[in-house]
Write an enzyme that holds these catalytic residues in place. Sequence first.
Site, PDB file in Angstrom:
ATOM      1  N   HIS A  12       0.839  -1.213   0.000  1.00 20.25           N
ATOM      2  CA  HIS A  12       0.000   0.000   0.000  1.00 20.25           C
ATOM      3  C   HIS A  12       0.874   1.263   0.000  1.00 20.25           C
ATOM      4  O   HIS A  12       0.665   2.178  -0.811  1.00 20.25           O
ATOM      5  CB  HIS A  12      -0.900  -0.034   1.241  1.00 20.25           C
ATOM      6  CG  HIS A  12      -1.800   1.144   1.397  1.00 20.25           C
ATOM      7  ND1 HIS A  12      -3.165   1.062   1.243  1.00 20.25           N
ATOM      8  CD2 HIS A  12      -1.538   2.449   1.716  1.00 20.25           C
ATOM      9  CE1 HIS A  12      -3.697   2.255   1.435  1.00 20.25           C
ATOM     10  NE2 HIS A  12      -2.733   3.116   1.748  1.00 20.25           N
ATOM     11  N   GLU A  13       1.868   1.295   0.894  1.00 15.51           N
ATOM     12  CA  GLU A  13       2.728   2.473   0.997  1.00 15.51           C
ATOM     13  C   GLU A  13       3.689   2.583  -0.185  1.00 15.51           C
ATOM     14  O   GLU A  13       3.997   3.688  -0.647  1.00 15.51           O
ATOM     15  CB  GLU A  13       3.513   2.433   2.312  1.00 15.51           C
ATOM     16  CG  GLU A  13       2.643   2.473   3.562  1.00 15.51           C
ATOM     17  CD  GLU A  13       1.764   3.704   3.621  1.00 15.51           C
ATOM     18  OE1 GLU A  13       2.167   4.759   3.092  1.00 15.51           O
ATOM     19  OE2 GLU A  13       0.661   3.615   4.191  1.00 15.51           O
ATOM     20  N   HIS A  49       2.006   4.347  -2.992  1.00 10.82           N
ATOM     21  CA  HIS A  49       2.072   5.803  -2.809  1.00 10.82           C
ATOM     22  C   HIS A  49       3.433   6.338  -3.259  1.00 10.82           C
ATOM     23  O   HIS A  49       3.513   7.355  -3.964  1.00 10.82           O
ATOM     24  CB  HIS A  49       1.872   6.159  -1.338  1.00 10.82           C
ATOM     25  CG  HIS A  49       0.462   6.062  -0.856  1.00 10.82           C
ATOM     26  ND1 HIS A  49      -0.586   6.673  -1.501  1.00 10.82           N
ATOM     27  CD2 HIS A  49      -0.075   5.432   0.226  1.00 10.82           C
ATOM     28  CE1 HIS A  49      -1.711   6.422  -0.851  1.00 10.82           C
ATOM     29  NE2 HIS A  49      -1.423   5.669   0.200  1.00 10.82           N
ATOM     30  N   ASP A 107      -6.092   8.425   3.263  1.00 10.33           N
ATOM     31  CA  ASP A 107      -5.961   8.708   1.833  1.00 10.33           C
ATOM     32  C   ASP A 107      -7.207   9.402   1.305  1.00 10.33           C
ATOM     33  O   ASP A 107      -7.123  10.265   0.434  1.00 10.33           O
ATOM     34  CB  ASP A 107      -5.718   7.401   1.068  1.00 10.33           C
ATOM     35  CG  ASP A 107      -4.390   6.760   1.442  1.00 10.33           C
ATOM     36  OD1 ASP A 107      -3.464   7.501   1.802  1.00 10.33           O
ATOM     37  OD2 ASP A 107      -4.285   5.521   1.371  1.00 10.33           O
TER      38      ASP A 107
END
Length: 379
Positions: free
Chosen positions: A67-68, A71, A166
């Site tokens: 997930h990170e 980003h 987010d």
Amino acid sequence: MNETLPLGRIAGVRVGLNWSVLVIVALVTFTLAEGRFPDAHPDHSAWAYWALALLTAVVFLASLLAHELAHAVVARRNGVEVDGITLWMLGGVARLHSEARTPGAELRIAGVGPLTSAVAGGVLLILAVWLDALHTSGLVVEAVAWLAGINIVLAVFNALPAAPLDGGRLLRAFLWHRTGDRLRSTRGAAAAGRMLGWFMILTGFAAMVFAGDLSGLWPALIGWFLIAAATAEQRQAELHGVLDDIPVSRVMTRAPDTVPTTTTLASFLTEGPFGRYRHSAFPALAPDGTAAGLVTVRLINRAPFQARSTTTIGDVMRPLRDVTTAGPDDLVADLLPRLEASRDRRALVLDDGRVVGIVTLADITRALSWLAEATRPRT
């Protein structure tokens, strides 16, 4: 959130763990091994439950990392440098070198995180169905199904329009696009974040008080984090407004005292604190004069007393890759969050690899006080 254990680099992004990540690993492992797994499939041994629960917790951390990383990768493609990723008790944090310059970039950077979690959840759900069709062990199917569910929940929760989630950044991008005012949009997203935080705290404590459900402590804890993080995000945006367009060169201490990496600790200590070395931190220079790292009195004091005559600054310094750095033309507003998250609360200012200054939080606070006083309306 500071990292405790560096894991190296993935896709060129520095990745580390904070010690608090052990809390989430222990919580997930215990909950699955002593609750969900034996309740759903009571015909297995205790070691099977615990081993699979621990493996599931590790895979869950990997999904948080994905997930990170999403980003970080999209941020770099949109011209925003990434300082690193740290996994901690409540998830992960991608530390961006600066903010997105346009609402569109903000939208892309924020939206890819929940999208990644949703895709991971969908893939894991399909995998669970496929394994069940192959008559794989029900315990394994249960673990994969849990991972699918938790990733979908993560995607939905992160998409809520409240800072610092987010979804809060998506809300800020929308408001920014509509109003053209970044500060105003940040205040709106932060207000939504505080409202969500208070809702989670109240419902969590209500569950504990009226239903006797101790699991309500978890949403209350997350709610407290949301309030604190949303408030900090708004404060950061307001600082951006005050420090807008101010370069690091205007607040840094120029030509700081430096120390060669070849200097022994004993020689260094003979010149401080009443001689040349009067401060508590110094840029360390390689033989060619370029920056090699940062040495502090605290790092020097860790060296055994009897070894200080043979131990050099280069042996104890924090290497440059672990030191916060900036260029003279970088904006103070972009440096500040990285400085607050750094271990030494200092940044070396480099120009073509050479030290031209050093910046501390005190330097920025002093400049901020002057600017705030200068812009305060008179009555």
